[in-house]
Design a protein around this motif. Structure first.
Motif, short mmCIF file in Angstrom:
data_model
loop_
_atom_site.label_atom_id
_atom_site.label_comp_id
_atom_site.label_asym_id
_atom_site.label_seq_id
_atom_site.Cartn_x
_atom_site.Cartn_y
_atom_site.Cartn_z
N GLY A 1 1.28 -4.90 7.92
CA GLY A 1 0.95 -6.14 8.63
C GLY A 1 1.43 -7.36 7.87
O GLY A 1 2.00 -8.29 8.47
N ALA A 2 1.23 -7.38 6.56
CA ALA A 2 1.67 -8.51 5.75
C ALA A 2 3.19 -8.64 5.76
O ALA A 2 3.72 -9.75 5.90
N ILE A 3 3.88 -7.53 5.63
CA ILE A 3 5.35 -7.57 5.65
C ILE A 3 5.85 -8.03 7.01
O ILE A 3 6.75 -8.86 7.11
N ARG A 4 5.24 -7.51 8.07
CA ARG A 4 5.63 -7.92 9.42
C ARG A 4 5.45 -9.44 9.60
O ARG A 4 6.32 -10.12 10.14
N ARG A 5 4.32 -9.98 9.13
CA ARG A 5 4.06 -11.43 9.24
C ARG A 5 5.08 -12.23 8.44
O ARG A 5 5.62 -13.23 8.92
N HIS A 6 5.33 -11.83 7.20
CA HIS A 6 6.27 -12.57 6.34
C HIS A 6 7.69 -12.51 6.90
O HIS A 6 8.41 -13.52 6.84
N LEU A 7 8.09 -11.37 7.41
CA LEU A 7 9.42 -11.29 8.03
C LEU A 7 9.49 -12.22 9.23
O LEU A 7 10.49 -12.92 9.42
N GLY A 8 8.44 -12.22 10.06
CA GLY A 8 8.42 -13.08 11.24
C GLY A 8 8.55 -14.55 10.88
O GLY A 8 9.24 -15.31 11.56
N LEU A 9 7.91 -14.96 9.79
CA LEU A 9 8.00 -16.35 9.35
C LEU A 9 9.42 -16.72 8.93
O LEU A 9 9.78 -17.90 8.93
N ARG A 10 10.21 -15.73 8.59
CA ARG A 10 11.59 -15.95 8.15
C ARG A 10 12.60 -15.60 9.24
O ARG A 10 13.79 -15.46 8.97
N GLY A 11 12.11 -15.40 10.46
CA GLY A 11 13.01 -15.13 11.58
C GLY A 11 13.56 -13.72 11.59
O GLY A 11 14.61 -13.47 12.19
N MET A 12 12.86 -12.78 10.95
CA MET A 12 13.29 -11.38 10.93
C MET A 12 12.22 -10.51 11.59
O MET A 12 11.10 -10.96 11.80
N VAL A 13 12.59 -9.27 11.91
CA VAL A 13 11.63 -8.35 12.51
C VAL A 13 11.61 -7.03 11.73
O VAL A 13 12.60 -6.62 11.14
N LEU A 14 10.44 -6.39 11.76
CA LEU A 14 10.30 -5.07 11.17
C LEU A 14 10.77 -4.06 12.20
O LEU A 14 10.15 -3.90 13.25
N ALA A 15 11.87 -3.39 11.91
CA ALA A 15 12.53 -2.53 12.89
C ALA A 15 12.19 -1.05 12.73
O ALA A 15 12.58 -0.24 13.55
N GLY A 16 11.48 -0.70 11.67
CA GLY A 16 11.11 0.69 11.48
C GLY A 16 10.29 0.84 10.21
O GLY A 16 10.42 0.05 9.28
N VAL A 17 9.45 1.88 10.19
CA VAL A 17 8.58 2.15 9.05
C VAL A 17 8.59 3.65 8.79
O VAL A 17 8.54 4.45 9.72
N GLN A 18 8.64 4.01 7.52
CA GLN A 18 8.50 5.40 7.10
C GLN A 18 7.78 5.39 5.76
O GLN A 18 8.36 5.10 4.74
N LEU A 19 6.46 5.65 5.79
CA LEU A 19 5.64 5.63 4.58
C LEU A 19 4.78 6.89 4.53
O LEU A 19 4.34 7.39 5.55
N VAL A 20 4.52 7.36 3.30
CA VAL A 20 3.61 8.48 3.08
C VAL A 20 2.54 7.99 2.11
O VAL A 20 2.86 7.38 1.09
N SER A 21 1.29 8.27 2.43
CA SER A 21 0.17 7.85 1.60
C SER A 21 -0.69 9.06 1.27
O SER A 21 -0.90 9.92 2.12
N CYS A 22 -1.19 9.07 0.03
CA CYS A 22 -2.05 10.17 -0.40
C CYS A 22 -3.21 9.57 -1.20
O CYS A 22 -2.97 8.81 -2.13
N PRO A 23 -4.46 9.87 -0.83
CA PRO A 23 -5.59 9.23 -1.50
C PRO A 23 -5.69 9.54 -2.98
O PRO A 23 -6.22 8.74 -3.74
N THR A 24 -5.18 10.68 -3.43
CA THR A 24 -5.27 11.03 -4.84
C THR A 24 -4.14 10.43 -5.66
O THR A 24 -4.16 10.53 -6.88
N GLY A 25 -3.17 9.83 -5.03
CA GLY A 25 -1.99 9.36 -5.76
C GLY A 25 -0.98 10.49 -5.79
O GLY A 25 -1.32 11.66 -6.02
N LEU A 26 0.26 10.18 -5.51
CA LEU A 26 1.26 11.23 -5.33
C LEU A 26 1.63 11.96 -6.62
O LEU A 26 2.09 13.09 -6.57
N ASP A 27 1.42 11.35 -7.80
CA ASP A 27 1.74 12.04 -9.05
C ASP A 27 0.84 13.25 -9.27
O ASP A 27 1.26 14.23 -9.88
N ALA A 28 -0.40 13.19 -8.78
CA ALA A 28 -1.35 14.28 -8.99
C ALA A 28 -1.54 15.17 -7.76
O ALA A 28 -2.24 16.16 -7.82
N ALA A 29 -0.93 14.82 -6.65
CA ALA A 29 -1.15 15.53 -5.39
C ALA A 29 -0.40 16.86 -5.34
O ALA A 29 0.67 17.01 -5.92
N THR A 30 -0.99 17.80 -4.59
CA THR A 30 -0.32 19.05 -4.29
C THR A 30 0.08 19.02 -2.82
O THR A 30 -0.41 18.20 -2.05
#
Length: 142
Positions: A28-57
């Motif tokens: 949301g923050a990136i989308r807002r900041h891009l919009g303020l600069r006349g740009m758009v968020l055209a795609g997202v690819q993120l992976v999140s893990c509650p334990t942190g990816l260094d320790a995750a299986t």
């Protein structure tokens, strides 16, 4: 009407839990900041893990956040890390094709894996020689 620059966001929650807020808040923050600069968020690819990816299986819980086009909603899928990475790989291929076809103008990386889950996007961005902002995870660099 002139086309607004289109930016893609890729990466992960990282090895620890040091990021501020949730990935939804980050998007949301990136989308807002891009919009303020006349740009758009055209795609997202993120992976999140509650334990942190260094320790995750591969069996640990994880979330894949994906949006394959500018007007697509960000779809959040809660699953295992192994499956989240497969979802991310699919989005990686689609976003890389968008870069190759000139549909994307820039890339923001957040704890990205340029020789892992973000390999195709990183390669397409390098071939297109367009702006990159953010940080790649050094241990994954070839």
């Amino acid at each position: 009407m002139e086309r607004k620059p289109r930016i893609v966001l890729v990466g992960s929650s990282g090895g620890g839990r040091g990021h501020v807020g949730t990935l939804d808040e980050l998007i949301g923050a990136i989308r807002r900041h891009l919009g303020l600069r006349g740009m758009v968020l055209a795609g997202v690819q993120l992976v999140s893990c509650p334990t942190g990816l260094d320790a995750a299986t591969k069996a640990d819980a994880a979330t894949a956040l994906v949006s394959r086009a500018e007007n697509d909603p960000v779809v959040s899928t809660v699953t295992t890390l192994a499956d989240a990475n497969m979802i991310a790989a699919d989005a990686d291929a689609i976003l890389a094709a968008a870069i190759a076809f000139g549909e994307v103008d820039g890339l923001i990386c957040v704890s990205s894996a340029p020789s892992g889950a973000n390999r195709r996007v990183a390669e397409a961005a390098a071939r297109a020689a367009f702006p990159l902002s953010g940080q790649a995870v050094p241990r994954w660099l070839p």
